[in-house]
Design an enzyme around this catalytic site. Sequence first.
Site: not given
Ligand code: BES
Ligand code: ZN
Ligand code: ZN
Length: 505
Positions: A261, A266, A273, A284, A343, A345, A347
């Site tokens: 990834k 992000d 966020k 990210d 968010d 993204e 996947r």
């Molecule tokens: N990049 C984030 C995940 C992340 C969070 C990485 C904290 C490092 C530290 C990812 O893209 C994300 O925002 N995931 C969301 C998914 C949800 C919206 C289903 C999450 O984990 O909240």
């Molecule tokens: Zn995200």
């Molecule tokens: Zn992310």
Amino acid sequence: MTALKLASASSNGPVVLGLSAKNGRLTIHHGEVPTKKAFPSSEEKRLLLSILKDLGATGTVDEVVKVPFSKPRLVIFTGLGVTSNQIDHELLRRASGAATRSLLAIQSANYLLPHTSVEELAAIAEGAALGGYVFSEFRKDSKKDALPALATAIIISPLSASGAAKSAIRRAGIIGRRTTLVRDLINTPPSHLTPKTFSERMKKEASALGLKVEILNETSLRQKGYGGISAVGQGSANPPRLLRVSYSPAKAQQRIAYVGKGITFDTGGLALKPADGMEAMKSDMSGAAAVIASVMAIAELKLPIAVDGWAALAENMVSSTATRPSDIISMYGGKTVEVINPDAEGRLVLGDALVRAQEFAALDKSGATLLGVVDVATLTGHQGVALGTRMSAAMTNNPEFQTLFLQACAESGENFWPMPFPEELRPTFDSPVADIANMGDRMGGMLVAGMFLREFIKPENPWLHLDIASPAYNSGTAFGYTPVGGTGVSLRALIRLAELAVSQG
Ligand code: BES
Ligand code: ZN
Ligand code: ZN
């Protein structure tokens, strides 16, 4: 990065020794001392122990105590732990790394740490290489506040004459340099690292090693149907890329695909966020950096296994062209996805890249068999909630492949824990309007994300999904060989997995 040298006896400069404690009694540990006159003599040890006691040293892991002496002028004691009877590889790696972190702006130091095998020697060398990292690229006026890392770690070993010891040092140097590359990329902010600059920088490094590089730009991505990468990148002025770096040695019987990834920043997109902590989202792209660097390391080690590294690169931004909640996108291979949450993204970019990686491996005419596909991603915040900041997750469709990977982790000192795919979570990302939605149940969110990716995996292909969200970036304080900021987690496990695949044929 701290350079490594192997020697049979200490030269000038500080000496690093180990320290442990049991039932309140301190013990100094050191490598085999070559001559009777060499440091530390039993008398010197007694003296040092009494000084250490007065200083309140405890010998715990990550404790580093510097004792001014006469010959040598400085002795550094690095903690090997209070309870452990056995000093395992990772303990040595950590102790060596902690010592190195404390030795800033010094020309060279002698590492006289205990070891009897080449594996232990390798751990000491790796710790020194990994601990000697300072990121000061963007300091100008404050450059003086970031002292340079120890220039050279001289690893003192009775095994120094052996070929195995020499290649262990060489391998540790490769691991150190490639970890440095991963950390540098993670620490580089999105003002200076975009999908384009990431792929160009990697292309330069990979081409220098004679690796094959392919970069798809935003136009080809759209044309060829990469709906996931395109949708995530479309809100940004810095358009997306799909980077492939391939190592294909002539005699390879196996092939492995590593997919990362690569979100260079992000923001969460239209699911913006919160400002607090958003700066960490420069990390990210950690998975993409690790997989591409691992291909370089595997090539430098000349392992007889073919490896494709894929980096799915995009910047997830907010703008009038950004993907909206409810948009339906068509992924590479044709599956449709309703974007409930922009968010989620990672996947989306990985779905495209995973399909392409498997297609590419299937088109391979070399006769090598596909050992498996591994994706590496800072995928979910849930990973950190479940496993904390130092333990990553490993999910799979193939328990045997996972077992091999966990062996690679144990041998390389990486922390990964197996996680399940509870089938009751699968219907939670059904969509009323598309094949699937990009979000399901909040509970078990890390597992849902993994199961979403599983939708893009051919069941016959062994596959591992590594969620490194929290461990990829150290927002706390440095420990062992791990600095603040980008850590480089997963790189050593990916390299070791390839080595194990080769040795187990
Ligand atoms: N990049 C984030 C995940 C992340 C969070 C990485 C904290 C490092 C530290 C990812 O893209 C994300 O925002 N995931 C969301 C998914 C949800 C919206 C289903 C999450 O984990 O909240
Ligand atoms: Zn995200
Ligand atoms: Zn992310």
